[in-house]
Write a protein that holds these residues in place. Structure first.
Motif, mmCIF file in Angstrom:
data_model
loop_
_atom_site.group_PDB
_atom_site.id
_atom_site.type_symbol
_atom_site.label_atom_id
_atom_site.label_comp_id
_atom_site.label_asym_id
_atom_site.label_seq_id
_atom_site.Cartn_x
_atom_site.Cartn_y
_atom_site.Cartn_z
ATOM 1 N N PHE A 1 0.852 -1.187 0.000
ATOM 2 C CA PHE A 1 0.000 0.000 0.000
ATOM 3 C C PHE A 1 0.888 1.236 0.000
ATOM 4 C CE2 PHE A 1 -2.121 -3.421 2.178
ATOM 5 C CZ PHE A 1 -3.408 -3.397 1.688
ATOM 6 N N GLU A 2 0.581 2.214 -0.852
ATOM 7 C CA GLU A 2 1.318 3.478 -0.879
ATOM 8 C C GLU A 2 0.327 4.633 -0.903
ATOM 9 O OE1 GLU A 2 5.351 2.456 -3.356
ATOM 10 O OE2 GLU A 2 3.625 3.196 -4.479
ATOM 11 N N THR B 1 -6.678 2.516 6.598
ATOM 12 C CA THR B 1 -7.007 1.475 5.625
ATOM 13 C C THR B 1 -6.347 0.152 5.981
ATOM 14 O OG1 THR B 1 -7.258 3.121 3.866
ATOM 15 C CG2 THR B 1 -6.859 0.846 3.182
ATOM 16 N N VAL B 2 -5.053 0.202 6.278
ATOM 17 C CA VAL B 2 -4.296 -1.014 6.566
ATOM 18 C C VAL B 2 -4.739 -1.645 7.886
ATOM 19 C CG1 VAL B 2 -1.968 -1.875 7.040
ATOM 20 C CG2 VAL B 2 -2.342 -0.306 5.151
ATOM 21 N N GLU B 3 -4.955 -0.846 8.909
ATOM 22 C CA GLU B 3 -5.411 -1.390 10.200
ATOM 23 C C GLU B 3 -6.814 -1.982 10.078
ATOM 24 O OE1 GLU B 3 -3.633 -1.996 12.886
ATOM 25 O OE2 GLU B 3 -1.900 -1.102 11.887
ATOM 26 N N GLY B 4 -7.674 -1.332 9.303
ATOM 27 C CA GLY B 4 -9.015 -1.878 9.082
ATOM 28 C C GLY B 4 -8.964 -3.213 8.369
ATOM 29 N N LEU B 5 -8.085 -3.321 7.380
ATOM 30 C CA LEU B 5 -7.924 -4.573 6.653
ATOM 31 C C LEU B 5 -7.362 -5.665 7.559
ATOM 32 C CD1 LEU B 5 -8.069 -6.148 4.036
ATOM 33 C CD2 LEU B 5 -5.803 -5.246 3.472
ATOM 34 N N MET C 1 -10.334 -7.770 -4.341
ATOM 35 C CA MET C 1 -11.474 -7.180 -5.043
ATOM 36 C C MET C 1 -12.097 -6.032 -4.245
ATOM 37 S SD MET C 1 -13.079 -10.684 -6.542
ATOM 38 C CE MET C 1 -14.009 -9.959 -7.879
ATOM 39 N N LYS C 2 -11.570 -5.765 -3.078
ATOM 40 C CA LYS C 2 -12.098 -4.733 -2.178
ATOM 41 C C LYS C 2 -11.811 -3.333 -2.740
ATOM 42 C CE LYS C 2 -11.421 -3.480 2.712
ATOM 43 N NZ LYS C 2 -12.717 -2.899 2.855
ATOM 44 N N GLU C 3 -12.723 -2.422 -2.507
ATOM 45 C CA GLU C 3 -12.530 -1.011 -2.878
ATOM 46 C C GLU C 3 -11.684 -0.327 -1.809
ATOM 47 O OE1 GLU C 3 -13.754 1.126 -5.377
ATOM 48 O OE2 GLU C 3 -14.462 -0.602 -6.514
ATOM 49 N N PHE C 4 -10.642 0.358 -2.235
ATOM 50 C CA PHE C 4 -9.793 1.117 -1.320
ATOM 51 C C PHE C 4 -9.935 2.599 -1.637
ATOM 52 C CE2 PHE C 4 -7.752 -3.079 -1.416
ATOM 53 C CZ PHE C 4 -7.655 -3.330 -0.063
ATOM 54 N N PRO C 5 -9.601 3.471 -0.684
ATOM 55 C CA PRO C 5 -9.699 4.913 -0.942
ATOM 56 C C PRO C 5 -8.868 5.298 -2.173
ATOM 57 C CG PRO C 5 -9.268 4.508 1.384
ATOM 58 C CD PRO C 5 -9.132 3.196 0.680
ATOM 59 N N PRO C 6 -9.324 6.291 -2.935
ATOM 60 C CA PRO C 6 -8.599 6.695 -4.145
ATOM 61 C C PRO C 6 -7.175 7.189 -3.865
ATOM 62 C CG PRO C 6 -10.653 7.930 -3.931
ATOM 63 C CD PRO C 6 -10.548 7.037 -2.739
ATOM 64 N N SER C 7 -6.902 7.655 -2.657
ATOM 65 C CA SER C 7 -5.565 8.163 -2.338
ATOM 66 C C SER C 7 -4.588 7.050 -1.959
ATOM 67 C CB SER C 7 -5.639 9.181 -1.198
ATOM 68 O OG SER C 7 -6.122 8.562 -0.023
#
Length: 109
Positions: free
Chosen positions: A9-10, A20-24, A86-92
């Motif tokens: 993730f970047e 995002t990473v902690e939620g995943l 296949m999960k949606e991640f934030p655009p940033s």
């Protein structure tokens, strides 16, 4: 044979990246997946030149920004790994996925 799904993730937005990473990671733990990480790489400071026009020599100061990176691995659980990819991640947040097959220790090809 075991599958290892490597996630990278970047983002320039550290707070969104960490959230995002902690939620995943929490999702993977609730589903019982073996997860390693997240591991943080050193922040990468980028410098981009800015020019006033297309003519050489006429420039502004460099635009600088920081890119933050986190890495995770999911061992086994192909169905959970597929769901994550296949999960949606934030655009940033930019996400790279690599899947690797590993033979068990002492196994033969």
């Amino acid at each position: 044979m075991t599958f290892v799904t490597k996630l990278r993730f970047e983002s320039g937005d550290r707070a969104v990246l960490d959230e995002t990473v902690e939620g995943l990671k929490g999702l993977l733990e609730r589903k019982g997946a073996e997860c390693k990480g997240p591991h943080a790489d050193s922040p990468d400071r980028k410098r981009v030149p800015q020019y006033r026009s297309l003519a050489p020599g006429d420039s502004y100061g460099n635009w600088t920004y920081t890119v933050y990176t986190r890495r995770m691995e999911i061992h086994g659980n192909e169905h959970i790994a597929r769901e994550v990819t296949m999960k949606e991640f934030p655009p940033s947040v930019h996400v790279e996925v690599e899947v690797e097959q590993r033979n068990p220790l002492g196994g033969h090809n």
